[in-house]
Design a protein around this motif. Structure first.
Motif, short mmCIF file in Angstrom:
data_model
loop_
_atom_site.label_atom_id
_atom_site.label_comp_id
_atom_site.label_asym_id
_atom_site.label_seq_id
_atom_site.Cartn_x
_atom_site.Cartn_y
_atom_site.Cartn_z
N LEU A 1 3.34 -5.84 4.84
CA LEU A 1 3.20 -6.67 6.03
C LEU A 1 3.61 -8.09 5.70
CD1 LEU A 1 1.93 -7.20 8.94
CD2 LEU A 1 -0.16 -7.79 7.70
N THR B 1 0.03 -1.36 14.25
CA THR B 1 -1.29 -1.89 13.93
C THR B 1 -2.25 -0.76 13.58
OG1 THR B 1 -0.88 -3.76 15.37
CG2 THR B 1 -3.18 -3.31 14.85
N ASN C 1 5.38 -11.02 12.78
CA ASN C 1 5.25 -10.22 11.57
C ASN C 1 6.03 -8.92 11.68
OD1 ASN C 1 3.28 -11.61 9.76
ND2 ASN C 1 2.05 -11.56 11.63
N SER D 1 -5.19 1.06 5.59
CA SER D 1 -6.23 0.23 4.94
C SER D 1 -7.50 1.04 4.73
CB SER D 1 -6.56 -0.99 5.80
OG SER D 1 -5.42 -1.75 6.02
N LEU D 2 -7.87 1.81 5.73
CA LEU D 2 -9.09 2.61 5.65
C LEU D 2 -8.95 3.69 4.59
CD1 LEU D 2 -11.88 2.97 6.97
CD2 LEU D 2 -10.81 4.49 8.64
N MET E 1 0.84 -1.19 0.00
CA MET E 1 0.00 0.00 0.00
C MET E 1 0.88 1.24 0.00
SD MET E 1 -3.16 -0.67 2.58
CE MET E 1 -2.16 -1.29 3.92
N PRO F 1 5.78 -11.97 7.46
CA PRO F 1 6.63 -12.57 8.48
C PRO F 1 8.07 -12.11 8.30
CG PRO F 1 5.43 -14.25 7.21
CD PRO F 1 5.24 -12.95 6.51
N VAL G 1 -7.00 3.70 1.94
CA VAL G 1 -7.01 3.09 0.60
C VAL G 1 -8.41 2.60 0.26
CG1 VAL G 1 -6.11 1.17 -0.78
CG2 VAL G 1 -4.56 2.50 0.65
N SER G 2 -9.09 1.96 1.23
CA SER G 2 -10.44 1.45 0.98
C SER G 2 -11.40 2.58 0.63
CB SER G 2 -11.00 0.73 2.21
OG SER G 2 -10.21 -0.35 2.55
N ARG H 1 -9.71 8.26 0.49
CA ARG H 1 -9.66 9.63 1.01
C ARG H 1 -8.79 9.67 2.27
NH1 ARG H 1 -15.08 10.80 4.29
NH2 ARG H 1 -15.64 8.69 4.88
N LEU I 1 -1.38 0.39 10.12
CA LEU I 1 -1.89 -0.54 9.10
C LEU I 1 -3.39 -0.35 8.91
CD1 LEU I 1 -1.01 -2.96 7.27
CD2 LEU I 1 -1.79 -4.46 9.12
N GLU I 2 -4.11 -0.20 10.03
CA GLU I 2 -5.56 -0.02 9.94
C GLU I 2 -5.91 1.31 9.27
OE1 GLU I 2 -8.25 -1.53 10.07
OE2 GLU I 2 -9.69 0.10 10.29
N TYR J 1 2.45 -3.40 19.84
CA TYR J 1 2.36 -3.20 18.40
C TYR J 1 1.22 -2.25 18.06
CZ TYR J 1 4.43 -7.65 19.62
OH TYR J 1 5.14 -8.62 20.25
#
Lengths: 264, 394
Positions: free
Chosen positions: A205, A144, A255, A151-152, A1, A207, A154-155, A158, A147-148, A140
């Motif tokens: 993201l 985390t 990870n 994700s939001l 991303m 391992p 990109v989803s 905006r 990452l959230e 973390y």
């Protein structure tokens, strides 16, 4: 991303805001630890301002700072709040009351004890009915939350606000969960480059056993490793330097979150 | 959003352990509420307590032992859920399955108990406190991830009573973006003194069983529960129940009181419908948040009335389960799934006299009814709102 950082908020010992902190993190100014000063957000009505805990003061201050840098309207920005401990002072005060004979928990303390209290006050302060979530992932929590939030963003296509913060517990819990100093940082993450963009970041993201990227000086490394939200420091330092850097932040279950930071 | 399958799910609440007991209690309208006899609580109220949580967690997960994780484990062990996740692990790989869990109070009950035994001189806790494994808000996701042998992304959403509903949103986004292929979504919230005394101090708990949408409603009955769903992409799994839409919003009004006109609730429902590509008339039944507080039910009623008028059947199952707080989202998502699967609407037996000021089509008597799509609402402190839409998989 791939995303762009359009605004930054910062509050930590000797790092009172992004304007002051950026040259220090870039290595252009000397770092000197100093107590963190927290002030109530002027955005809240007086009744809510009186009820603000230090955690809420911290979260609202850095959130407002990031939004101001990005030049966006907070009302229209979904938000992600990330913290390991939430409001430890409020929780310990409730635990002390429950351990007493009276057990009279104050209603305000009770509603301030929820992990999403800063998110709730932020929504009230900014008149935002956008989605807002509050996450926790122990050490973390910053990675985390990042990452959230990414994700939001990109989803939804905006900008999204990430607010990550942690504060020391009072003595009874501090012994079991030491958190070094008060620290918080906020980022506006946008899927599109803009005139305000400070840096581009690419998140991956997976391992991995690589060591986490550390800070170059002992004092800042102590802060980074001692406060879950301060795991953001290497990212902030790379943005402040304006350099292209790749760094790793540890996540759960072996990870790694690998961040490639570059000028926008 | 791209629909996702709830390929397996399981739960434990005051209605029973597992799906069969839950369906039987829901159909019969058998409330799990009883007078509050819990730990040292002395509060005139009723609670939805889960029995069988007295056995400690031993072995390699012993440090995780607390009421909250025992409850989570009880739910994981129902309906072949652990086995189903094990099979999914074989198919996808452990690092490709995420854990998106919710809780509000995690293992704070054990911290409350340790606080009563602090060293009088130093104020320090006695030995045996496992912060990370029990007290930390993250502990339930950490525990579930370890028990199920998963290595993907994991987090806890702690957004009060919307927590485990919102966790479906995290799973949907991360699966859509390819950060994982499947997810375990759910969580646990267990009885503790913090919430029992907290809601009592807010004068938000009824002395009798809570009465959603009743004219004489007087507050909530605190309950406890855990539930989990295995969420997979529809092209990679089979199952009869799909997650069609998730809508999240904020109230921007007050920390512990909803927006009086239910504007945040309305926004969450609108967003869920938009995400699912559906209109209000496509919803056959709404499982309300319906906690039975005066202002909460009135606000939700306004939001429902504005969007659905009196055309859509709705009811709350809080009079049966109690308000399971951070677990309410997953419990009621699973109840919605069970209603779809078995074709029924549960009754609301603790509601005696509907409040004439409330205008929605609230059903006190449930009954058999084929259902295609069900909405489930969860709203919480901080003005945190989430609506889910589940449907029969096509």
């Amino acid at each position: 991303m791939r995303l762009y950082i359009d605004g930054i908020g910062l509050s930590g010992p000797g790092l009172p805001d992004w304007a002051t902190g950026a040259p220090i993190l870039a290595g252009r100014s000397v770092y000197e630890a100093a107590p963190v000063v927290l002030v109530p957000s002027p955005l809240l009505p007086p009744a809510e301002r009186r009820r603000m805990t230090d955690t809420v003061k911290l979260a609202l201050a850095i959130g407002s700072e990031a939004v101001a840098y990005a030049g966006c309207r907070a009302e229209h920005v979904p938000s992600v709040f990330a913290s390991s401990g939430g409001d430890g002072v409020t929780i310990v005060s409730i635990l002390e009351i429950l351990a007493s004979e009276q057990r009279e928990v104050s209603p305000t303390r009770f509603h301030n004890s929820v992990h999403n209290a800063p998110s709730g006050y932020w929504s009230i302060a900014t008149h935002s009915r956008e989605s807002s979530t509050s996450v926790c992932a122990y050490d973390y929590s910053f990675s985390t939350g990042l990452l959230e939030a990414a994700s939001l963003a990109v989803s939804e296509g905006r900008p999204v606000l990430l607010v990550s913060y942690d504060m020391p517990y009072p003595p009874a819990l501090d012994a079991a969960r030491p958190i070094f100093s008060i620290f918080g940082t906020a980022l506006i993450l946008s899927p599109e480059r803009s005139g305000r963009s400070l840096a581009a970041i690419t998140l991956a993201l997976g391992p991995g056993d690589a060591a986490e990227t550390a800070m170059p000086t002992a004092a800042l490394e102590r802060l980074r490793s001692g406060n879950p939200a301060a795991r953001a420091l290497p990212l902030l330092a790379a943005v402040a330097e304006g350099a292209a850097r790749t760094m790793a932040i540890r996540m759960m279950a072996g990870n790694l979150l690998t961040l490639a930071v570059a000028p926008p | 959003m791209t629909p996702l399958l709830l390929s397996h799910f399981s739960l434990a609440s005051a209605l029973g352990t597992g799906r069969a007991q839950t369906v039987a209690a829901l159909r019969a309208g058998r409330s799990g509420l009883r007078p509050c006899v819990f730990e040292t609580a002395r509060i005139p109220t009723q609670i939805g307590m889960v029995d069988g949580l007295d056995t400690p967690i031993t072995g390699k997960f012993a440090n995780y032992d607390c009421r909250n994780n025992r409850l989570a484990l009880l739910a994981l062990e129902q309906d072949g859920f652990r086995q189903a996740v094990g099979d999914a692990r074989q198919r996808y790989g452990a690092h490709r399955i995420g854990v998106f869990a919710g809780t509000s109070t995690a293992g704070i009950l054990e911290t409350e108990q340790l606080f009563r035994r602090r060293d009088p001189a130093t104020g320090l806790l006695p030995p045996g406190f496992h912060y990370r494994e029990t007290h930390s808000t993250y502990s339930v996701a950490d525990f579930v991830q370890h028990v199920l042998g998963l290595d993907g992304p994991a987090l806890v959403v702690s957004a009060a009573c919307a927590s485990t509903a919102k966790a479906f949103g995290n799973a949907a986004r991360m699966i859509q973006l390819g950060l994982c292929d499947a997810a375990v979504v759910g969580g646990a919230d267990s009885l503790c003194l913090t919430t029992l005394y907290g809601f009592h101090s807010l004068q938000l708990s009824d002395e009798g069983p809570c009465r959603p949408f009743d004219a004489a409603r007087a507050g909530i009955s605190v309950g406890e529960a855990a539930g989990f769903a295995l969420v997979e992409r529809a092209d990679r799994a089979s199952g009869g129940i799909a997650l069609l839409g998730v809508g999240e919003s904020s109230d921007a009004h007050h920390m512990s009181s909803p927006h009086p006109e239910g504007l945040g609730a309305r926004a969450a429902m609108d967003k869920a419908l938009a995400a699912a590509g559906l209109s209000a008339d496509d919803i056959d039944y709404i499982n309300l948040h319906g906690t039975a507080t005066q202002v909460g039910d009135a606000a939700e009623d306004q939001a429902i009335w504005g969007l659905f008028g009196d055309r859509t059947d709705c009811s709350s199952t809080k009079g049966l389960t109690g308000h399971t707080l951070g677990a309410a989202g997953i419990v009621e998502a699973i109840i919605a799934a069970l209603c779809l699967e078995h074709g029924f609407i549960p009754p609301s037996p603790t509601t005696r006299q509907l409040d004439p000021a409330l205008k929605s089509r609230y059903l006190i008597q449930g009954g058999n009814r084929p259902l295609q799509r069900v909405m489930s609402n969860s709203f919480g402190f901080g003005g945190s709102n989430c609506s889910l839409i589940l449907g029969r998989a096509s």
